[in-house]
Design an enzyme around this catalytic site. Structure first.
Site, PDB file in Angstrom:
ATOM      1  N   LYS A  12       0.923  -0.997   0.211  1.00 35.59           N
ATOM      2  CA  LYS A  12       0.162   0.101  -0.250  1.00 35.59           C
ATOM      3  C   LYS A  12       0.950   1.094   0.194  1.00 35.59           C
ATOM      4  O   LYS A  12       2.454   0.811   0.360  1.00 35.59           O
ATOM      5  CB  LYS A  12      -0.716  -0.047   1.521  1.00 35.59           C
ATOM      6  CG  LYS A  12      -0.342   0.323   2.766  1.00 35.59           C
ATOM      7  CD  LYS A  12       0.158   1.362   3.092  1.00 35.59           C
ATOM      8  CE  LYS A  12       1.214   1.318   4.046  1.00 35.59           C
ATOM      9  NZ  LYS A  12       1.468   2.321   4.953  1.00 35.59           N
ATOM     10  N   GLY A  97      10.636  -2.198   5.621  1.00 32.90           N
ATOM     11  CA  GLY A  97      10.275  -1.065   6.674  1.00 32.90           C
ATOM     12  C   GLY A  97      11.066  -0.350   5.868  1.00 32.90           C
ATOM     13  O   GLY A  97      11.199   1.182   6.173  1.00 32.90           O
ATOM     14  N   LEU A 100       5.763   1.202   3.349  1.00 34.78           N
ATOM     15  CA  LEU A 100       5.089  -0.256   2.626  1.00 34.78           C
ATOM     16  C   LEU A 100       4.135  -1.214   2.115  1.00 34.78           C
ATOM     17  O   LEU A 100       2.606  -1.788   2.402  1.00 34.78           O
ATOM     18  CB  LEU A 100       5.448  -0.558   0.624  1.00 34.78           C
ATOM     19  CG  LEU A 100       6.361   0.688   0.682  1.00 34.78           C
ATOM     20  CD1 LEU A 100       7.411  -0.142  -0.530  1.00 34.78           C
ATOM     21  CD2 LEU A 100       5.231   2.183  -0.097  1.00 34.78           C
ATOM     22  N   GLY A 101       4.092  -0.825   3.639  1.00 33.15           N
ATOM     23  CA  GLY A 101       3.189  -2.544   4.746  1.00 33.15           C
ATOM     24  C   GLY A 101       3.794  -3.791   4.092  1.00 33.15           C
ATOM     25  O   GLY A 101       2.188  -4.440   4.489  1.00 33.15           O
ATOM     26  N   SER A 104       2.600  -6.019   7.397  1.00 32.60           N
ATOM     27  CA  SER A 104       1.203  -6.148   7.643  1.00 32.60           C
ATOM     28  C   SER A 104       0.193  -6.576   6.208  1.00 32.60           C
ATOM     29  O   SER A 104      -1.152  -7.691   7.060  1.00 32.60           O
ATOM     30  CB  SER A 104       0.602  -4.466   7.526  1.00 32.60           C
ATOM     31  OG  SER A 104       1.359  -4.084   8.574  1.00 32.60           O
ATOM     32  N   ASP A 137      -2.022  -0.862  10.650  1.00 31.66           N
ATOM     33  CA  ASP A 137      -2.458  -1.251   8.957  1.00 31.66           C
ATOM     34  C   ASP A 137      -2.480  -2.421   8.454  1.00 31.66           C
ATOM     35  O   ASP A 137      -2.951  -2.858   7.692  1.00 31.66           O
ATOM     36  CB  ASP A 137      -1.086  -1.442   8.612  1.00 31.66           C
ATOM     37  CG  ASP A 137      -0.101   0.399   8.759  1.00 31.66           C
ATOM     38  OD1 ASP A 137      -0.749   1.449   9.135  1.00 31.66           O
ATOM     39  OD2 ASP A 137       0.532   0.555   7.693  1.00 31.66           O
TER      40      ASP A 137
HETATM   41  O1  C5P Z   1       0.155  -0.536  15.495  1.00 35.36           O
HETATM   42  P1  C5P Z   1       2.109  -0.966  14.909  1.00 35.36           P
HETATM   43  O2  C5P Z   1       2.739  -1.622  15.280  1.00 35.36           O
HETATM   44  O3  C5P Z   1       2.367  -0.235  13.350  1.00 35.36           O
HETATM   45  O4  C5P Z   1       3.064   0.410  15.752  1.00 35.36           O
HETATM   46  C1  C5P Z   1       3.832   0.409  15.451  1.00 35.36           C
HETATM   47  C2  C5P Z   1       4.333   1.762  16.625  1.00 35.36           C
HETATM   48  O5  C5P Z   1       3.493   3.586  15.954  1.00 35.36           O
HETATM   49  C3  C5P Z   1       3.126   1.675  18.017  1.00 35.36           C
HETATM   50  O6  C5P Z   1       3.957   1.064  18.640  1.00 35.36           O
HETATM   51  C4  C5P Z   1       3.365   3.453  18.347  1.00 35.36           C
HETATM   52  O7  C5P Z   1       4.412   3.922  19.294  1.00 35.36           O
HETATM   53  C5  C5P Z   1       3.370   3.892  16.857  1.00 35.36           C
HETATM   54  N1  C5P Z   1       1.795   4.126  16.480  1.00 35.36           N
HETATM   55  C6  C5P Z   1       1.132   5.177  16.693  1.00 35.36           C
HETATM   56  N2  C5P Z   1      -0.145   5.373  16.115  1.00 35.36           N
HETATM   57  C7  C5P Z   1      -0.681   5.082  15.235  1.00 35.36           C
HETATM   58  C8  C5P Z   1      -0.356   3.958  14.643  1.00 35.36           C
HETATM   59  C9  C5P Z   1       1.852   3.684  15.710  1.00 35.36           C
HETATM   60  O8  C5P Z   1       1.426   5.708  18.249  1.00 35.36           O
HETATM   61  N3  C5P Z   1      -1.760   5.186  15.341  1.00 35.36           N
END
Ligand code: C5P
Length: 309
Positions: A12, A97, A100-101, A104, A137
């Site tokens: 994405k 990293g 681009l997800g 996820s 994501d």
């Molecule tokens: O949910 P995900 O593993 O993608 O998020 C990684 C980190 O990014 C979370 O631990 C948080 O620190 C930050 N994050 C955030 N707000 C979001 C999504 C992610 O602060 N809406």
């Protein structure tokens, strides 16, 4: 009997990404527009009933940290109360990293394919709840196409598909940690975003025009990695309609029109991939095709929702 599915797990981009305040649960409140694109990993997922369970995940390139496909598989085994041997082979094509997800998308691919292989029929609510526990994501990749993401990104609303567009994306190999990108956001950026909901609404209403799109992470991430700003400028010189960083970086995409970017020393240090946008209809029919041997006609989308019954 062992059942196997070969699936493409699409990447994405975020056509727009605005970060609002930090919430009591530690996540940031988002306003974003997700868009599926044709760049994809390939997964071979198989399941065989057995007395006890085991999950093996392999990949053609080393995936740092715990593989999310493994975690999702364990969650599905737990929720379904079925036992068996799960094997997943991943061919990585989506830069890792890079915003681009890819991880996820792989997680959602397992969430969609494995139940079909196991003969387990979860509701979309069940799949969404596993997805949201494992990453912000993943929920998007259960639906694909163009979608508005609110909350921490898991609160999804389908958007009408934008006109099909082609583009290129440049992956520099710079790894931006999502958590660090959130920490690096300047307070002023947060305040501006909070003060400008109308600007975001305008962008979403006129999504086809791709005007006014922005990504709140760009300034702070480019300050830490000036090379990314230089890549952004090099792509802008192609005359594309929109050049943006995706997610919290570091991939930068150029979308719509423009000439192929000329020889540029900065782009020569990147991997450059052509792509096209993928509509929800295409995304969902791709998934139906990928799983057609394992599902009844009309069964998959959305899994056992009131529309499919
Ligand atoms: O949910 P995900 O593993 O993608 O998020 C990684 C980190 O990014 C979370 O631990 C948080 O620190 C930050 N994050 C955030 N707000 C979001 C999504 C992610 O602060 N809406």
């Amino acid at each position: 009997m062992k059942r196997t599915a070969l699936v493409r797990s699409l990447a994405k981009i975020n056509l727009d990404l605005r970060v609002l305040h930090k919430r009591p649960d530690g996540y940031h409140e988002l306003r974003t527009v997700f868009q599926s694109i044709s760049l994809a990993d390939r997964l071979r997922i198989s399941f065989e009933k057995a007395r006890c369970s085991a999950v093996t995940v392999t990949s053609d390139v080393e995936i740092p940290g715990i593989n999310i496909a493994q975690v999702v598989s364990q969650a599905i085994l737990e929720q379904s109360s079925l036992k068996g041997l799960i094997q997943i082979e991943i061919e990585k094509r989506i830069p890792m990293g890079g915003g681009l997800g890819g991880g996820s998308s792989n997680a959602a691919a397992v969430l969609l394919a494995l139940p079909a292989l196991m003969g387990w029929k979860p509701s979309m609510v069940q799949l969404e709840s596993i997805a949201a526990k494992l990453g912000s994501d993943i929920t998007f990749f259960l639906y694909g196409g163009a979608a508005l993401g609110l909350g921490r990104g898991t609160d999804l609303y389908p958007l009408p598909d934008v006109n099909k567009r082609t583009g290129i994306l440049a992956a520099s190999g710079i790894h931006v940690s999502t958590a660090d990108a959130y920490r690096g956001l300047q307070r002023t950026a947060l305040e501006t975003a909070t003060a400008e909901p109308a600007a975001f609404r305008q962008t979403v209403w006129n999504l086809d025009a791709l005007q006014g799109c922005r990504n709140d992470f760009e300034d702070s991430v480019y300050r830490v990695h000036p090379k990314l700003r230089a890549i952004h400028r090099a792509l802008e010189s192609s005359g594309a309609e929109t050049v943006r960083m995706s997610g919290s970086g570091s991939t930068i995409f150029a979308l719509g029109g423009g000439k192929p970017p000329g020889r540029s020393s900065i782009l020569e240090t990147c991997r450059v991939y052509p792509f096209e946008t993928v509509s929800r209809r295409q995304y969902q029919s791709l998934w139906r095709r990928q799983l057609k041997e394992h599902i009844q006609a009309g069964e998959l989308w959305p899994p056992l929702s009131r529309y499919a019954r």
